[in-house]
Motif scaffolding. Sequence first.
Motif, short mmCIF file in Angstrom:
data_model
loop_
_atom_site.label_atom_id
_atom_site.label_comp_id
_atom_site.label_asym_id
_atom_site.label_seq_id
_atom_site.Cartn_x
_atom_site.Cartn_y
_atom_site.Cartn_z
N GLU A 190 0.80 -1.24 -0.02
CA GLU A 190 -0.06 0.01 -0.18
C GLU A 190 0.74 1.03 0.11
N SER A 191 1.82 1.19 0.84
CA SER A 191 2.81 2.26 0.85
C SER A 191 3.58 2.39 -0.58
N TRP B 133 2.55 1.59 -3.64
CA TRP B 133 1.37 2.10 -4.23
C TRP B 133 1.14 3.67 -4.15
N THR B 134 0.99 3.95 -2.81
CA THR B 134 0.93 5.69 -2.55
C THR B 134 2.09 6.58 -3.04
N ASP B 135 3.06 5.72 -2.80
CA ASP B 135 4.53 6.52 -3.09
C ASP B 135 4.48 6.51 -4.65
N ARG C 289 2.06 6.67 -6.74
CA ARG C 289 0.81 7.60 -7.21
C ARG C 289 1.55 8.77 -6.70
#
Length: 113
Positions: A82-83, A85-87, A89
């Motif tokens: 998740e981190s 993916w957020t990074d 994005r």
Amino acid sequence: KDVTEVSSTQAELEVKALECEAKRARRDIEDMRQQVSKRATTETLAAALRAVREENLELRARQRAAAETLTGLRRVAESLAESAWTDRRLASAAPGLAKQLAEARRHLLEVGA
């Protein structure tokens, strides 16, 4: 019959009686030996069964601990994914931000080390 024959016959009967008694005693001794052997075997098997049960309990406890560890590792992996993916994005949204994130990570690793 004379006294000698009667004494001889009586002695033979006493010998036979003693032989029968000895045979009975040998059978009793053998029976007792077998009972003791069976008891010892039963006790040995009971001890082995107790050891196997204890080992089984230990293995179950280890299995539960391993399952809990695996669950924790899955949560960490999900969080990292998740981190990441957020990074990604955020990095694609602001190209300069990727460099700042990389520097921030490096700084955190240096501080944490």
